[in-house]
Motif scaffolding. Structure first.
Motif, PDB file in Angstrom:
ATOM      1  N   ALA A   6       0.849  -1.194   0.000  1.00 23.17           N
ATOM      2  CA  ALA A   6       0.000   0.000   0.000  1.00 23.17           C
ATOM      3  C   ALA A   6       0.876   1.232   0.000  1.00 23.17           C
ATOM      4  O   ALA A   6       2.043   1.193   0.397  1.00 23.17           O
ATOM      5  N   ALA A   7       0.276   2.321  -0.455  1.00 26.84           N
ATOM      6  CA  ALA A   7       0.938   3.624  -0.419  1.00 26.84           C
ATOM      7  C   ALA A   7      -0.139   4.681  -0.276  1.00 26.84           C
ATOM      8  O   ALA A   7      -1.302   4.444  -0.631  1.00 26.84           O
ATOM      9  N   ASP A  12      -4.503  11.841  -4.539  1.00 29.08           N
ATOM     10  CA  ASP A  12      -5.235  10.797  -5.256  1.00 29.08           C
ATOM     11  C   ASP A  12      -4.392   9.540  -5.405  1.00 29.08           C
ATOM     12  O   ASP A  12      -3.350   9.572  -6.064  1.00 29.08           O
ATOM     13  N   GLY A  13      -4.866   8.434  -4.804  1.00 31.80           N
ATOM     14  CA  GLY A  13      -4.138   7.173  -4.889  1.00 31.80           C
ATOM     15  C   GLY A  13      -3.967   6.660  -6.307  1.00 31.80           C
ATOM     16  O   GLY A  13      -3.025   5.922  -6.592  1.00 31.80           O
ATOM     17  N   TYR A  63      -5.406   6.549  -1.036  1.00 29.53           N
ATOM     18  CA  TYR A  63      -4.835   5.221  -0.817  1.00 29.53           C
ATOM     19  C   TYR A  63      -4.744   4.409  -2.101  1.00 29.53           C
ATOM     20  O   TYR A  63      -5.670   4.401  -2.910  1.00 29.53           O
ATOM     21  N   ALA A  64      -3.630   3.686  -2.244  1.00 27.30           N
ATOM     22  CA  ALA A  64      -3.451   2.735  -3.346  1.00 27.30           C
ATOM     23  C   ALA A  64      -2.976   1.420  -2.745  1.00 27.30           C
ATOM     24  O   ALA A  64      -2.088   1.409  -1.882  1.00 27.30           O
ATOM     25  N   PHE A  65      -3.584   0.313  -3.187  1.00 26.89           N
ATOM     26  CA  PHE A  65      -3.207  -1.022  -2.727  1.00 26.89           C
ATOM     27  C   PHE A  65      -2.867  -1.886  -3.934  1.00 26.89           C
ATOM     28  O   PHE A  65      -3.494  -1.759  -4.991  1.00 26.89           O
ATOM     29  N   CYS A  66      -1.917  -2.795  -3.752  1.00 27.13           N
ATOM     30  CA  CYS A  66      -1.474  -3.686  -4.815  1.00 27.13           C
ATOM     31  C   CYS A  66      -1.196  -5.063  -4.207  1.00 27.13           C
ATOM     32  O   CYS A  66      -0.424  -5.174  -3.253  1.00 27.13           O
ATOM     33  N   THR A 178       6.716   4.055   0.631  1.00 19.38           N
ATOM     34  CA  THR A 178       6.732   5.509   0.697  1.00 19.38           C
ATOM     35  C   THR A 178       7.398   6.022  -0.563  1.00 19.38           C
ATOM     36  O   THR A 178       8.491   5.591  -0.911  1.00 19.38           O
ATOM     37  N   PHE A 179       6.714   6.925  -1.242  1.00 26.59           N
ATOM     38  CA  PHE A 179       7.279   7.559  -2.438  1.00 26.59           C
ATOM     39  C   PHE A 179       7.671   8.972  -2.088  1.00 26.59           C
ATOM     40  O   PHE A 179       6.937   9.675  -1.405  1.00 26.59           O
TER      41      PHE A 179
END
Length: 180
Positions: A6-7, A12-13, A63-66, A178-179
């Motif tokens: 996740a990040a 905007d995720g 949120y973005a999940f992969c 973390t980006f």
């Protein structure tokens, strides 16, 4: 083996989903370049050049999940926000609705169920082709896992989101990227 990443973006995720997938693929499968992706008949993404490598993406709010796996996998994340009460009535089965009501109609509980439903249809590659209330999921507290119909559901909770992973094989710990 299934891995979940996740990040969180500033806004905007969706803006970091591709970067999250690329980092996850590099970390897990040691692929330097992200393989070309395609969509199956119901919209499930896959790597045509690597059919044994399974992945799934989701984003909501920041949120973005992969999820990556050696088996089909589905993941969903939802930013917590109130919705119209009618949504719960349309989306939940009688049993789920009774559970939701017994817990005080908390949106956190609704989103835990909803993300399990989305993760299930994403794992199976069917998409939402049936009424959400007819999609069976276990009644889980956030952070719990359970099996149903040969699938393993794992739920995740954080400040501002709920998420779920669905896989026929296993659960996964959540790993944050973390980006800069």
């Amino acid at each position: 083996m299934t891995r979940l990443f996740a990040a969180q973006a500033a806004e905007d995720g969706a803006s970091i989903s591709a970067a999250l997938l690329a980092e996850a693929v590099r970390a897990v499968w040691r692929l330097e370049a992200l393989p070309e992706t395609a969509l199956g008949p119901q919209g499930k993404p896959f790597f045509p050049s690597h059919p044994a490598l399974h992945f799934n993406l989701s984003h909501s709010g920041p949120y973005a999940f992969c999820a990556l796996s050696d088996a089909p996998v589905g993941v969903d994340v939802e930013r917590l926000r109130p919705r119209r009460a009618a949504l719960a009535k349309r989306a939940l089965s009688e049993e789920e609705s009774a559970w939701y009501v017994s817990r005080g109609r908390r949106w956190e509980d609704f989103y835990t169920l909803w993300t399990c439903k989305e993760a299930r249809v994403k794992c199976l590659g069917t998409g939402l082709i049936q009424a959400p209330a007819s999609i069976s999921v276990p009644l889980l507290e956030s952070g719990a896992a359970a099996a149903l119909d040969g699938l393993v559901f794992t739920t995740y909770a954080g400040e501002g989101y709920r998420a779920a992973l669905c896989s026929p094989t296993d659960t996964a710990a959540l790993e944050w990227f973390t980006f800069s």
